[in-house]
Design a protein around this motif. Structure first.
Motif, mmCIF file in Angstrom:
data_model
loop_
_atom_site.group_PDB
_atom_site.id
_atom_site.type_symbol
_atom_site.label_atom_id
_atom_site.label_comp_id
_atom_site.label_asym_id
_atom_site.label_seq_id
_atom_site.Cartn_x
_atom_site.Cartn_y
_atom_site.Cartn_z
ATOM 1 N N VAL A 56 45.987 88.611 -44.563
ATOM 2 C CA VAL A 56 45.095 89.168 -43.617
ATOM 3 C C VAL A 56 44.325 87.795 -42.751
ATOM 4 O O VAL A 56 43.613 87.474 -43.528
ATOM 5 C CB VAL A 56 44.435 90.426 -43.887
ATOM 6 N N THR A 57 45.047 87.768 -41.467
ATOM 7 C CA THR A 57 44.343 86.819 -40.951
ATOM 8 C C THR A 57 43.918 87.223 -39.458
ATOM 9 O O THR A 57 44.037 87.621 -38.823
ATOM 10 C CB THR A 57 45.914 85.844 -40.116
ATOM 11 N N PHE A 58 42.693 86.368 -39.474
ATOM 12 C CA PHE A 58 41.387 86.362 -38.302
ATOM 13 C C PHE A 58 41.345 85.725 -37.145
ATOM 14 O O PHE A 58 41.291 84.780 -37.904
ATOM 15 C CB PHE A 58 40.200 86.823 -39.517
ATOM 16 N N PHE A 69 39.701 81.855 -40.104
ATOM 17 C CA PHE A 69 39.861 82.808 -41.157
ATOM 18 C C PHE A 69 40.742 83.460 -41.698
ATOM 19 O O PHE A 69 42.042 84.209 -40.905
ATOM 20 C CB PHE A 69 38.120 83.106 -42.312
ATOM 21 N N SER A 70 40.986 83.730 -43.397
ATOM 22 C CA SER A 70 42.318 84.873 -44.197
ATOM 23 C C SER A 70 41.770 85.038 -45.035
ATOM 24 O O SER A 70 40.996 84.662 -46.168
ATOM 25 C CB SER A 70 43.519 84.467 -43.668
ATOM 26 N N PHE A 71 42.426 86.257 -45.893
ATOM 27 C CA PHE A 71 42.349 86.235 -47.558
ATOM 28 C C PHE A 71 44.072 86.775 -47.659
ATOM 29 O O PHE A 71 44.392 86.956 -46.945
ATOM 30 C CB PHE A 71 41.252 87.374 -47.436
ATOM 31 N N LYS A 72 44.200 85.927 -49.097
ATOM 32 C CA LYS A 72 45.457 86.089 -49.534
ATOM 33 C C LYS A 72 45.567 86.520 -50.716
ATOM 34 O O LYS A 72 44.753 86.259 -51.472
ATOM 35 C CB LYS A 72 46.508 84.914 -49.378
ATOM 36 N N ARG A 178 31.944 85.240 -42.873
ATOM 37 C CA ARG A 178 33.288 85.468 -43.036
ATOM 38 C C ARG A 178 33.389 85.882 -44.674
ATOM 39 O O ARG A 178 35.255 87.011 -44.400
ATOM 40 C CB ARG A 178 34.241 83.652 -43.116
ATOM 41 N N VAL A 179 33.816 85.767 -44.978
ATOM 42 C CA VAL A 179 34.035 86.947 -46.541
ATOM 43 C C VAL A 179 33.021 88.209 -47.017
ATOM 44 O O VAL A 179 34.432 88.649 -47.310
ATOM 45 C CB VAL A 179 33.492 85.957 -48.245
ATOM 46 N N ALA A 180 31.843 88.389 -46.177
ATOM 47 C CA ALA A 180 31.935 90.149 -45.935
ATOM 48 C C ALA A 180 32.634 90.042 -45.160
ATOM 49 O O ALA A 180 33.306 91.871 -45.301
ATOM 50 C CB ALA A 180 29.853 90.224 -45.980
ATOM 51 N N ALA A 181 33.326 89.875 -43.836
ATOM 52 C CA ALA A 181 34.050 90.883 -42.874
ATOM 53 C C ALA A 181 35.899 90.427 -43.400
ATOM 54 O O ALA A 181 36.413 91.406 -43.430
ATOM 55 C CB ALA A 181 34.840 89.209 -41.757
ATOM 56 N N ALA A 182 36.041 90.070 -44.198
ATOM 57 C CA ALA A 182 37.217 89.688 -45.831
ATOM 58 C C ALA A 182 37.175 91.044 -46.696
ATOM 59 O O ALA A 182 38.080 91.998 -46.125
ATOM 60 C CB ALA A 182 37.632 88.634 -45.687
#
Length: 193
Positions: A56-58, A69-72, A178-182
């Motif tokens: 998921v890319t922001f 930012f993103s999470f993978k 950014r971690v909280a939003a992810a």
């Protein structure tokens, strides 16, 4: 770090709103104004439905041209998967993972980012059980994250409405927003809410 990324890092209260589309889940990250209204869009996220390996890319813009930012997922199809949160350059800034066994009763997640380590669970056991039994009733889902000393780190509260809307509070200033939003987007996207 981009200006959009900098705007997110100091944010302690924001809203995550889901936009419904046929093939993807789209999310808006907005600042929350003091009067409770939604502020401007700070980031947009997109998740492909039925993806084999989550990414998921922001983005800073609705055209999705400037990633912030993103999470993978580390592995494909893992019930207790670990997700790395990455900055715009792909450097790790934190991680989160689902505690599969504890989540059988109440959804339980772990966050690690810098000096922050926290566990989050659904606030209400009865609501957690009802959610597992029926999809017919839209239930308010509240998840509270606390550190090992029991201090609040982050909370996500789903508000009532036709669209999914979550109010996110991040009282622990050590947690990168950014971690909280992810994590906030993952609470909706990865649990099929």
């Amino acid at each position: 770090m981009s200006a959009q990324g900098q705007a997110l890092t100091g944010l302690r209260r924001f809203v995550v709103k889901q936009r419904y589309t046929m093939m993807v889940n789209r999310y808006e990250i907005r600042a929350l104004a003091p009067d409770g209204s939604d502020g401007p869009v700070l980031a947009m996220a997109q998740q492909k439905r039925l993806a084999f390996k989550e990414l998921v890319t922001f983005y800073a813009d609705e055209a999705r041209t400037v990633p912030v930012f993103s999470f993978k997922a580390r592995q494909a199809i893992d019930l207790g998967a670990t997700y790395d949160v990455l900055d715009a350059d792909g450097a790790p800034i934190g991680l989160f993972r689902k505690d599969f066994a504890a989540s059988l009763l109440r959804s339980t997640w772990h966050i690690e980012a810098g000096a922050v380590s926290a566990v989050g669970q659904e606030r209400n056991v009865l609501v957690a059980i009802l959610r597992r039994v029926t999809d017919a009733i839209p239930l308010a889902v509240h998840v509270d994250f606390v550190d090992p000393q029991g201090r609040p780190v982050m909370s996500s509260e789903r508000t009532w409405g036709l669209r999914d809307r979550y109010v996110i509070d991040v009282p622990d200033t050590r947690l990168d927003t950014r971690v909280a939003a992810a994590m906030a987007v993952a609470l909706d996207a990865l649990q099929g809410r």
